[in-house]
Design an enzyme around this catalytic site. Structure first.
Site, mmCIF file in Angstrom:
data_model
loop_
_atom_site.group_PDB
_atom_site.id
_atom_site.type_symbol
_atom_site.label_atom_id
_atom_site.label_comp_id
_atom_site.label_asym_id
_atom_site.label_seq_id
_atom_site.Cartn_x
_atom_site.Cartn_y
_atom_site.Cartn_z
ATOM 1 N N ILE A 12 -86.585 44.289 -24.551
ATOM 2 C CA ILE A 12 -86.051 43.511 -23.426
ATOM 3 C C ILE A 12 -87.189 43.082 -22.508
ATOM 4 O O ILE A 12 -87.231 41.946 -22.036
ATOM 5 C CB ILE A 12 -85.001 44.322 -22.648
ATOM 6 C CG1 ILE A 12 -83.830 44.709 -23.557
ATOM 7 C CG2 ILE A 12 -84.486 43.517 -21.452
ATOM 8 C CD1 ILE A 12 -82.813 45.624 -22.899
ATOM 9 N N TYR A 149 -79.728 61.960 -21.878
ATOM 10 C CA TYR A 149 -80.095 60.602 -21.507
ATOM 11 C C TYR A 149 -79.167 60.075 -20.419
ATOM 12 O O TYR A 149 -79.610 59.510 -19.408
ATOM 13 C CB TYR A 149 -80.043 59.701 -22.739
ATOM 14 C CG TYR A 149 -80.365 58.250 -22.475
ATOM 15 C CD1 TYR A 149 -81.576 57.890 -21.898
ATOM 16 C CD2 TYR A 149 -79.478 57.237 -22.822
ATOM 17 C CE1 TYR A 149 -81.886 56.556 -21.671
ATOM 18 C CE2 TYR A 149 -79.782 55.906 -22.602
ATOM 19 C CZ TYR A 149 -80.985 55.570 -22.022
ATOM 20 O OH TYR A 149 -81.285 54.249 -21.794
#
Length: 329
Positions: A12, A149
Site C-alpha cells: 500500500i 495483532y
C-alpha cells in the site's frame, strides 16, 4: 507539502508514495524492508522529490531524522499478514506498538499531522451485518497469537486518540478491510495473491477451512485516494474511518472467480486451519464494512470491480519486471 510515509516500500505504501508524488509533494520513505520490498520503489530512485531511508519505526533517531521538515505523516509501517503474526507474535507486537508510539511522539514534537493506518482486525470476531466504527470488538483469548495483532492495532488507535485528545495532535485513523492489488505479496498469508499465483502456476487453489468465510476486498488505488482525501480533511481528526470493498464474497467463491478470470484449469482444495496455521488457530466467519462515515465526509465509494482487481494482480504476477532488484539505502 512534505510528507513522510512509514512503510513506504510496502504494497500500500508504495502506491501511496506514487500518488503523493503525482500531487507534487516531496516524499520521504522510511522502511526497514522487513515486509516491504525495495523493488516497489526502484522506479523512483534518483528523483529529487523523493528520499528513501532504510530504518525502523522502533528506532527513535531514525524516526526523528525522517520526520524532519514533514508537514504530514502517513504511518503505514507495521507487521502485517496472518502468517507473520502467528509465526512471530513478539516482534510483531513490538513493531506495531512501540513503532506507533515513536511516530506519534515525533509528530507531536515536530508539529506534523498524522494519518494512522489501522485494520478491520480490530473488530475481531464481530460478525455484524455492517461493521461501523463504533462497533464492539469481539476478541479471543490473549494467549492465542491470532489476536495479538488485533490487540496491538487497537492499542495503536487508543494511543493516537489520546495524543489527539490530550495533546491536540491532528491525527486521523483509517481501518483497512482486505486491501488488494498489484505488488501485494502472498508471503505472509495474503489470500488473493496466493490464490491468483496458484492459478497461474496450474496448482490447486488452497482454500482454508470450509471456504464459507466471507470478506470484502478493496482495490489499493481506491483506498489510497481515500487516505489522501481524509489526510487533507481537518474534520476527520480524532476519528476512525472504515475503508473497505462493496462486494461480500466467500473464499470458495473467490477461488472460483479467480479460476474464471485467469482461465486456469486448477482444482480447488479445502485445507483445514490446523494444517495451514497449526493447532488452535481462529478465523472470522464474516467481515463487512460500513463505509458510510467515509462516504459522508469525502464521498468514498469503492469503484473497482473484483474481476478487474484479479486481472490486474494476475498481470502483475506475470510481469518479469516484478522480480527483485535494487535496495533502498
Amino acid at each position: 507539502m512534505r510528507s513522510l510515509v512509514t512503510g513506504g516500500a510496502g504494497f500500500i505504501g508504495s502506491h501511496l508514495v506514487e500518488r503523493l508524488l503525482a500531487d507534487g509533494e516531496h516524499v520521504t520513505v522510511l522502511d526497514d524492508l522487513s515486509t516491504g520490498r525495495s523493488r516497489n520503489l526502484d522506479h523512483l530512485i534518483g528523483r529529487a522529490d523523493v528520499e528513501l531511508r532504510r530504518g525502523s519505526v522502533t528506532d527513535p533517531a531514525a524516526v526523528r531524522q525522517a520526520m524532519d521538515g514533514a508537514d504530514r505523516v502517513y504511518h503505514l509501517a507495521a507487521a502485517v499478514g496472518v502468517r507473520l503474526i502467528v509465526d512471530s507474535p513478539l516482534s510483531s507486537m513490538r513493531t506495531n506498538i512501540h513503532g506507533t508510539e515513536m511516530v506519534l511522539e515525533a509528530a507531536h514534537q515536530s508539529g506534523a499531522e498524522v494519518l494512522l493506518a489501522s485494520t478491520s482486525e480490530v473488530y475481531g470476531k464481530n460478525t455484524s451485518d455492517l461493521l461501523h466504527e463504533d462497533a464492539d470488538r469481539v476478541l479471543g483469548s490473549p494467549l492465542v497469537a491470532r489476536w495479538s495483532y488485533s490487540a496491538a492495532k487497537g492499542l495503536d488507535e487508543a494511543l493516537a486518540h489520546a495524543y489527539w485528545n490530550e495533546l491536540s495532535l491532528p491525527v486521523t485513523i483509517v481501518r483497512l478491510f482486505n486491501t488488494v492489488g498489484p505488488r501485494q505479496s502472498d508471503q505472509y498469508g495474503m489470500v488473493l495473491p496466493r490464490l491468483v499465483g496458484q492459478a497461474l502456476r496450474g496448482e490447486a487453489l488452497t482454500v482454508y477451512g470450509d471456504g464459507r468465510q466471507t470478506r470484502c476486498f478493496s482495490y489499493v488505488s481506491d483506498v489510497v485516494e481515500a487516505m489522501v482525501a481524509l489526510a487533507g480533511e481537518p474534520g476527520a481528526h480524532g476519528s476512525a474511518y472504515n475503508l473497505g470493498g462493496a462486494e461480500e464474497i466467500s473464499m470458495l467463491d473467490l477461488a472460483r472467480r479467480i479460476l474464471a478470470v485467469t482461465g486456469s484449469p486448477s482444482p480447488v482444495d479445502l485445507v483445514p486451519y490446523n494444517l495451514a496455521y497449526g493447532p488452535g488457530f481462529e478465523d472470522m466467519r464474516r467481515r463487512v464494512p460500513d463505509n458510510s462515515r467515509a462516504h459522508a465526509l469525502i464521498g468514498y465509494r469503492p469503484s473497482t470491480p473484483l474481476d478487474t482487481v484479479i486481472a490486474r494482480v494476475a498481470e502483475h504476477l506475470l510481469d518479469p519486471r516484478s522480480a527483485p532488484s535494487a535496495a533502498v539505502t
